[in-house]
Design a protein around this motif. Structure first.
Motif, PDB file in Angstrom:
ATOM      1  N   GLN A 260       0.826  -1.204   0.000  1.00  0.00           N
ATOM      2  CA  GLN A 260       0.000   0.000   0.000  1.00  0.00           C
ATOM      3  C   GLN A 260       0.863   1.258   0.000  1.00  0.00           C
ATOM      4  N   LEU A 261       1.912   1.245   0.799  1.00  0.00           N
ATOM      5  CA  LEU A 261       2.818   2.394   0.825  1.00  0.00           C
ATOM      6  C   LEU A 261       3.503   2.573  -0.518  1.00  0.00           C
ATOM      7  N   ASN A 262       3.942   1.472  -1.117  1.00  0.00           N
ATOM      8  CA  ASN A 262       4.638   1.550  -2.399  1.00  0.00           C
ATOM      9  C   ASN A 262       3.748   2.139  -3.486  1.00  0.00           C
ATOM     10  N   ALA A 263       2.430   1.954  -3.355  1.00  0.00           N
ATOM     11  CA  ALA A 263       1.493   2.459  -4.349  1.00  0.00           C
ATOM     12  C   ALA A 263       1.211   3.952  -4.166  1.00  0.00           C
ATOM     13  N   ALA A 264       1.523   4.477  -2.985  1.00  0.00           N
ATOM     14  CA  ALA A 264       1.214   5.873  -2.660  1.00  0.00           C
ATOM     15  C   ALA A 264       2.378   6.805  -2.986  1.00  0.00           C
ATOM     16  N   ARG A 265       2.124   8.098  -2.787  1.00  0.00           N
ATOM     17  CA  ARG A 265       3.164   9.121  -2.927  1.00  0.00           C
ATOM     18  C   ARG A 265       3.350   9.797  -1.573  1.00  0.00           C
ATOM     19  N   GLY A 266       4.586   9.808  -1.093  1.00  0.00           N
ATOM     20  CA  GLY A 266       4.850  10.430   0.200  1.00  0.00           C
ATOM     21  C   GLY A 266       6.147  11.197   0.178  1.00  0.00           C
ATOM     22  N   ASP A 267       6.592  11.596   1.350  1.00  0.00           N
ATOM     23  CA  ASP A 267       7.848  12.337   1.437  1.00  0.00           C
ATOM     24  C   ASP A 267       8.535  12.048   2.761  1.00  0.00           C
ATOM     25  N   ALA A 268       9.606  12.761   3.022  1.00  0.00           N
ATOM     26  CA  ALA A 268      10.389  12.531   4.236  1.00  0.00           C
ATOM     27  C   ALA A 268       9.604  12.856   5.492  1.00  0.00           C
ATOM     28  N   ALA A 269       8.549  13.651   5.363  1.00  0.00           N
ATOM     29  CA  ALA A 269       7.757  14.044   6.530  1.00  0.00           C
ATOM     30  C   ALA A 269       6.641  13.047   6.842  1.00  0.00           C
ATOM     31  N   THR A 270       6.421  12.071   5.966  1.00  0.00           N
ATOM     32  CA  THR A 270       5.392  11.059   6.225  1.00  0.00           C
ATOM     33  C   THR A 270       5.843  10.169   7.373  1.00  0.00           C
ATOM     34  N   ARG A 271       4.998  10.020   8.363  1.00  0.00           N
ATOM     35  CA  ARG A 271       5.345   9.196   9.538  1.00  0.00           C
ATOM     36  C   ARG A 271       4.765   7.803   9.349  1.00  0.00           C
ATOM     37  N   LEU A 272       5.624   6.788   9.482  1.00  0.00           N
ATOM     38  CA  LEU A 272       5.255   5.414   9.159  1.00  0.00           C
ATOM     39  C   LEU A 272       5.292   4.502  10.380  1.00  0.00           C
ATOM     40  N   PRO A 273       4.537   3.404  10.332  1.00  0.00           N
ATOM     41  CA  PRO A 273       4.666   2.379  11.366  1.00  0.00           C
ATOM     42  C   PRO A 273       6.096   1.833  11.341  1.00  0.00           C
ATOM     43  N   SER A 274       6.615   1.452  12.486  1.00  0.00           N
ATOM     44  CA  SER A 274       8.011   1.020  12.569  1.00  0.00           C
ATOM     45  C   SER A 274       8.290  -0.250  11.786  1.00  0.00           C
ATOM     46  N   ALA A 275       7.264  -1.041  11.497  1.00  0.00           N
ATOM     47  CA  ALA A 275       7.481  -2.300  10.776  1.00  0.00           C
ATOM     48  C   ALA A 275       7.624  -2.103   9.272  1.00  0.00           C
ATOM     49  N   LEU A 276       7.387  -0.880   8.769  1.00  0.00           N
ATOM     50  CA  LEU A 276       7.402  -0.639   7.331  1.00  0.00           C
ATOM     51  C   LEU A 276       8.547   0.286   6.940  1.00  0.00           C
ATOM     52  N   ARG A 277       8.947   0.200   5.675  1.00  0.00           N
ATOM     53  CA  ARG A 277      10.048   0.990   5.147  1.00  0.00           C
ATOM     54  C   ARG A 277       9.535   2.100   4.239  1.00  0.00           C
ATOM     55  N   ARG A 278      10.282   3.169   4.198  1.00  0.00           N
ATOM     56  CA  ARG A 278       9.926   4.282   3.324  1.00  0.00           C
ATOM     57  C   ARG A 278      10.248   3.878   1.884  1.00  0.00           C
ATOM     58  N   PRO A 279       9.279   3.925   0.966  1.00  0.00           N
ATOM     59  CA  PRO A 279       9.537   3.553  -0.426  1.00  0.00           C
ATOM     60  C   PRO A 279      10.622   4.414  -1.066  1.00  0.00           C
ATOM     61  N   ALA A 280      11.491   3.788  -1.846  1.00  0.00           N
ATOM     62  CA  ALA A 280      12.619   4.493  -2.443  1.00  0.00           C
ATOM     63  C   ALA A 280      12.164   5.603  -3.391  1.00  0.00           C
ATOM     64  N   HIS A 281      11.051   5.393  -4.112  1.00  0.00           N
ATOM     65  CA  HIS A 281      10.642   6.389  -5.100  1.00  0.00           C
ATOM     66  C   HIS A 281      10.102   7.673  -4.471  1.00  0.00           C
ATOM     67  N   TRP A 282       9.859   7.670  -3.152  1.00  0.00           N
ATOM     68  CA  TRP A 282       9.387   8.893  -2.490  1.00  0.00           C
ATOM     69  C   TRP A 282      10.473   9.966  -2.481  1.00  0.00           C
ATOM     70  N   ASP A 283      11.713   9.562  -2.609  1.00  0.00           N
ATOM     71  CA  ASP A 283      12.823  10.513  -2.544  1.00  0.00           C
ATOM     72  C   ASP A 283      13.250  10.999  -3.926  1.00  0.00           C
ATOM     73  N   ARG A 284      12.479  10.622  -4.958  1.00  0.00           N
ATOM     74  CA  ARG A 284      12.876  11.002  -6.320  1.00  0.00           C
ATOM     75  C   ARG A 284      11.978  12.090  -6.879  1.00  0.00           C
TER      76      ARG A 284
END
Length: 284
Positions: A260-284
């Motif tokens: 679900q996260l990978n399908a979304a668009r986020g940024d460095a300010a998005t706060r995530l559950p600790s079990a999940l990783r920030r998608p790489a494409h959010w930083d591009r």
């Protein structure tokens, strides 16, 4: 590591076996599944036919360019660790290229185990939720049973009624959700937060207080959720394709997955559950 994620999970990882390990899989998601030419996939591909980008070593030949080459759907897909279990455990390291019957069985078993591993993800999360403690005994029982089913021999796995088992688990998960969401602050406007299965495509929810909302199966495609507070919201099955979660707070949301996260668009300010990783494409 699956496509499109970066960085380690810092806390003790109770769901390590439910994370895709492509290095120990025979490229099952690139062969067993059907692809339909669309915005997500640049080609049509029948189930059982290897993707044209799959290499001899089972790695993707365009892994770092999937999004720009017309395969964003591949960066969203998550097998929840089913690939390595089917490849290394159930089939003991054999791969689909060696024997036609082995290939047929692997392609039948893989989607079954994938569904069971998704249930294991949710059940494991349930055991970490304090408000659901009265239901932990049943959650543990179902987790153990789901794990047992995920290790069935190939012939038994292919005959398994996964839908019936999913229904049993879903009933428990909804009880868990109700208990946890009941601890969220009440909405100031007094409106109900039951948006289960709601059509929220393109909805303007910027900065919305969605704490404790029931968003199960909601269509949040291209919705503006920037700055929204989604703590304690039930997000199981919600469609986050192209949803903007920049600056949103998802820290204690329920049943959120990496896909679900990978399908979304986020940024460095998005706060995530600790079990999940920030998608790489959010930083591009």
């Amino acid at each position: 590591m699956p496509h499109n994620v970066q960085g380690p999970v810092t806390e003790r990882d109770d769901r390590a076996e439910l994370r895709a390990d492509c290095a120990n899989c025979s490229g099952l998601c690139c062969v067993a599944l059907t692809l339909t030419r669309s915005a997500d996939f640049a080609v049509d591909k029948e189930a059982g036919q290897p993707c044209r980008n799959l290499q001899e070593d089972f790695r993707c030949g365009i892994h770092t360019e999937l999004r720009t080459r017309g395969f964003p759907g591949c960066t969203v897909y998550d097998c929840f660790g089913a690939g390595q279990k089917v490849s290394r455990e159930i089939f003991d390291g054999r791969d689909w290229r060696g024997d036609r019957e082995t290939a047929r069985q692997m392609f039948q078993v893989f989607p079954v185990v994938r569904q069971l591993h998704e249930l294991l993800w949710y059940l494991t999360e349930t055991l970490s939720l304090a408000p659901a403690k009265p239901l932990h005994g049943e959650a543990r029982r179902l987790l153990d049973e789901t794990e047992r089913l995920s290790r069935l021999p190939a012939d038994a796995s292919a005959e398994l009624d996964v839908a019936a088992h999913r229904e049993t688990v879903a009933e428990l998960l909804y009880q868990v959700s109700a208990r946890v969401r009941a601890t969220a602050p009440r909405p100031r406007n007094g409106k109900k937060r039951d948006r289960r299965g709601a059509d929220l495509i393109g909805a303007r929810l910027r900065g919305a207080d969605l704490r404790g909302a029931d968003l199960r199966g909601a269509y949040l495609i291209a919705a503006d959720l920037s700055g929204a507070d989604l703590r304690l919201a039930d997000l199981i099955g919600a469609d986050f394709r192209d949803a903007d979660v920049s600056g949103a707070d998802l820290t204690d949301s329920l049943f959120l997955t990496q896909a679900q996260l990978n399908a979304a668009r986020g940024d460095a300010a998005t706060r995530l559950p600790s079990a999940l990783r920030r998608p790489a494409h959010w930083d591009r």
